[in-house]
Design a protein around this motif. Structure first.
Motif, PDB file in Angstrom:
ATOM      1  N   SER A 240      -4.073  25.808  -3.765  1.00 42.67           N
ATOM      2  CA  SER A 240      -5.438  26.255  -3.460  1.00 42.67           C
ATOM      3  C   SER A 240      -6.129  25.242  -2.555  1.00 42.67           C
ATOM      4  N   LYS A 241      -6.866  25.752  -1.585  1.00 42.11           N
ATOM      5  CA  LYS A 241      -7.632  24.857  -0.708  1.00 42.11           C
ATOM      6  C   LYS A 241      -8.676  24.081  -1.495  1.00 42.11           C
ATOM      7  N   ILE A 242      -9.114  24.651  -2.610  1.00 37.00           N
ATOM      8  CA  ILE A 242     -10.174  23.988  -3.385  1.00 37.00           C
ATOM      9  C   ILE A 242      -9.642  22.699  -4.035  1.00 37.00           C
ATOM     10  N   LEU A 243      -8.311  22.564  -4.161  1.00 38.79           N
ATOM     11  CA  LEU A 243      -7.725  21.354  -4.762  1.00 38.79           C
ATOM     12  C   LEU A 243      -6.845  20.598  -3.763  1.00 38.79           C
ATOM     13  N   GLU A 244      -7.025  20.865  -2.472  1.00 42.00           N
ATOM     14  CA  GLU A 244      -6.129  20.319  -1.454  1.00 42.00           C
ATOM     15  C   GLU A 244      -5.943  18.801  -1.567  1.00 42.00           C
ATOM     16  N   ASN A 245      -7.006  18.081  -1.890  1.00 44.00           N
ATOM     17  CA  ASN A 245      -6.909  16.612  -1.932  1.00 44.00           C
ATOM     18  C   ASN A 245      -6.974  16.041  -3.343  1.00 44.00           C
TER      19      ASN A 245
END
Lengths: 490, 103
Positions: free
Chosen positions: A93-98
């Motif tokens: 998910s982009k929301i957890l990318e980092n």
């Protein structure tokens, strides 16, 4: 033979006989990942530095002959919903990318203690929502058997990695078929464990009352070796089972036949819509299992047709609650170019979640909202009781059940993505298992038009030992699990 | 709502749910969701065929009972490590846009 062609068991023998070092083995896999994974796209993160360190530690153990286990020095990969300390854990998910967790989930911690070597993290449908990996926030994984087809989902990257020789085993996670479905699409062996058999501590939740971690490998025997390492009670997961685990691989080594076992064939799973070649492959597999001493009997699971709506309603509701924490405040993506805290929530979630995730959060919020709770969520939980009773009743007259895993072989990329309901229906044979919390094993049992067919073996709670025995005995007489996709020799 | 009634999904309902779910949907997303939700909920209405009046809901997925443990102090995660993932942090706290405005 190249290292990637060997099973976990064979690799272990090479390691302890010092014919290959854990570091050489790990480098051979990393080299293959570098070469082949740009086509398969099964990894979202490759953890080279970590792998070197763990492989050297394993070599040290082998040299000293201390703390050796069947998995010492064996490389593996894990679905990206399992927390790995200091290593990105994104759920695709982009929301957890980092996001980098500050702790390991229990299953990863246990594998670390055996001396297994983590190669990286596998692609998945975002937060486990999907049956094709097309809902990954990053990219779609290809089916190693045919790159135009999906690998299944949601643990599609973990299944494709095993099928393409990019890891000897992986850890997947099954909420509603997410281990079994891609295992069948990619022609590997995958175990959905009993709810609570493997700790969920550190697993990023999708549906807390369905989620289970389970191994994927090239044989039932290798699955047993991994299960021994990761299963067991964990005080950090209040839903984990206290019963002690069994010496699964040792039991398999002593198994010769399936005499006395009663195999139920639920008639509701052999219906219109099931591909004819798949049905023929399954019937042949059942005959094979009968020839090993088991007896097949027809049984009924009368509420089967209600499993999809019950599963999805509960999933929507629990997922919308579980995903409320992704709000841009404590971790993950955060849109700060806004005026108010409310806008941080709204913009972060709008930007960070993919279409399917939003759809399910919305439907869950609706199903739980005032005025609709009784009609949807409560109704689903009641029908779940009926589905669970179906299984209890069936297991009074048989020991295990055999069914298809999916109605068809792997479908084409793009074929179902615009019709969410059509995609949900692909899960028709796998979700009831999660509603009942029972274990199930997916075993390759045929090939149709160059794509693998899977057989699902279900059993009562904590019957992993029996399921593995059936799978192992079947695999000792057949060679479907040893077939490889065209990219195997690349 | 009675269990037999069918829900009418329109853009207004989708917007209302989006606001509850804290999602700032685009107009296009809102329009796409209307027929999809209608289809999905219509399919799910087959559950109404079943009489579940006297059936208890299945909240727990296995025979598990509630578990408790001793209330003991154990090692915890250092604040700095926890905050390493925070989008913005200061003096051991996460920072968010101002909520209270001085009049």
């Amino acid at each position: 033979m190249e290292p990637y062609e060997l099973s976990v068991q064979q690799t272990h023998e090479l390691l302890v006989n010092r014919e290959i070092s854990a570091e050489e083995l790990m480098r051979a896999y990393l080299e293959r990942i570098q070469r082949l994974d740009p086509k398969v796209k099964s990894y979202v993160t490759v953890t080279e530095e970590n792998a070197i360190e763990q492989a050297r530690d394993a070599d040290q153990r082998i040299k000293m002959g201390e703390g050796l286990t069947p998995l010492t020095g064996i490389p593996y990969a894990a679905k990206d919903s399992l927390s790995t300390r200091g290593i990105p854990t994104t759920c695709s998910s982009k929301i957890l990318e980092n996001y980098k967790p500050f702790y390991d989930c229990t299953a990863i911690r246990k594998l670390k203690s055996t001396g297994a070597v983590l190669l990286g993290k596998n692609n998945m449908d975002e937060f486990g929502m999907g049956s094709s990996t097309e809902n990954s926030g990053f990219f779609t994984t290809r089916n190693p058997w045919n790159f135009d087809h999906v690998p299944g989902g949601s643990s599609g990257g973990s299944a494709a990695a095993v099928a393409a020789g990019l890891a000897p085993f992986t850890l997947g996670e099954d909420t509603g078929g997410s281990v079994r479905h891609p295992a069948s699409f990619c022609g590997v062996t995958g175990l959905k464990t009993t709810y609570g058999r493997v700790s969920r501590y550190g697993l990023l939740p999708l549906v807390s009352s369905f989620d289970t971690i389970g191994p994927m490998a090239r044989s039932a025997y290798d699955v047993a070796l991994v299960l021994e390492a990761i299963a067991g009670h964990d005080p950090k997961d209040s839903t984990s089972r206290i019963e002690s685990i069994q010496p699964y691989s040792e039991i398999l080594r002593k198994t010769e036949n399936l005499r006395g076992l009663r195999i139920g064939i639920p008639k509701e799973y052999f219906v219109e819509g099931l591909d004819a070649e798949m049905e023929a492959a399954l019937r042949a597999a059942i005959r094979q299992i009968e020839s090993l001493g088991a007896r097949a009997v027809e049984v009924s699971l009368p509420h089967t047709q209600y499993a999809i709506p019950v599963y999805y309603l509960i999933l929507f509701a629990e997922a919308s609650s579980n995903l409320a924490k992704y709000d841009g405040v404590r971790f993950g993506l955060s849109e700060r170019n806004v005026d108010s805290l409310l806008d941080v929530y709204l913009k972060t979630r709008e930007m960070g979640f993919g279409a399917e995730t939003k759809r399910r959060i919305m439907l869950g919020t609706f199903a739980l909202s005032a005025g609709y709770y009784d009609a949807y969520y409560l109704k689903a939980q009641k029908v779940r009781t009926l589905i669970r009773r179906d299984f209890e009743k069936a297991f009074e007259t048989c020991d295990a059940l055999i069914t298809p895993v999916a109605p068809t072989t792997a479908f084409r990329i793009g074929e179902k993505i615009s019709n969410p309901l059509d995609m949900y229906l692909a899960d028709v044979f796998v979700v009831a298992v999660n509603l009942a919390g029972i274990p199930a094993l997916s075993v390759p049992c045929g090939i149709s038009n160059g794509l693998p067919i899977g057989m699902q073996i279900m059993g009562p709670h904590l019957s992993e030992e029996m399921l593995l025995r059936i799978g192992y005995t079947y695999q000792s007489q057949t060679d479907w699990h040893t077939k490889h996709p065209p990219c195997w020799n690349d | 709502m009675s269990q037999k009634e069918e829900v009418k999904v329109d853009e207004e309902l989708v917007r209302e749910i989006a606001s509850l779910a804290r999602l700032d949907l685009t107009d296009e997303e809102t329009r796409t969701f209307v027929p999809q939700f209608q289809d999905i909920l219509k399919y799910f209405s087959i559950l109404n065929e079943l009489d579940t009046e006297n059936i208890p809901p299945a909240y727990l997925s296995s025979a598990n009972k509630s578990v408790t443990r001793a209330d003991k102090v154990e090692e915890s995660v250092p604040t700095q490590e926890f905050l390493a993932n925070a989008p913005q942090a200061k003096d051991g706290y996460v920072v968010i846009p101002r909520v209270l405005i001085e009049q």
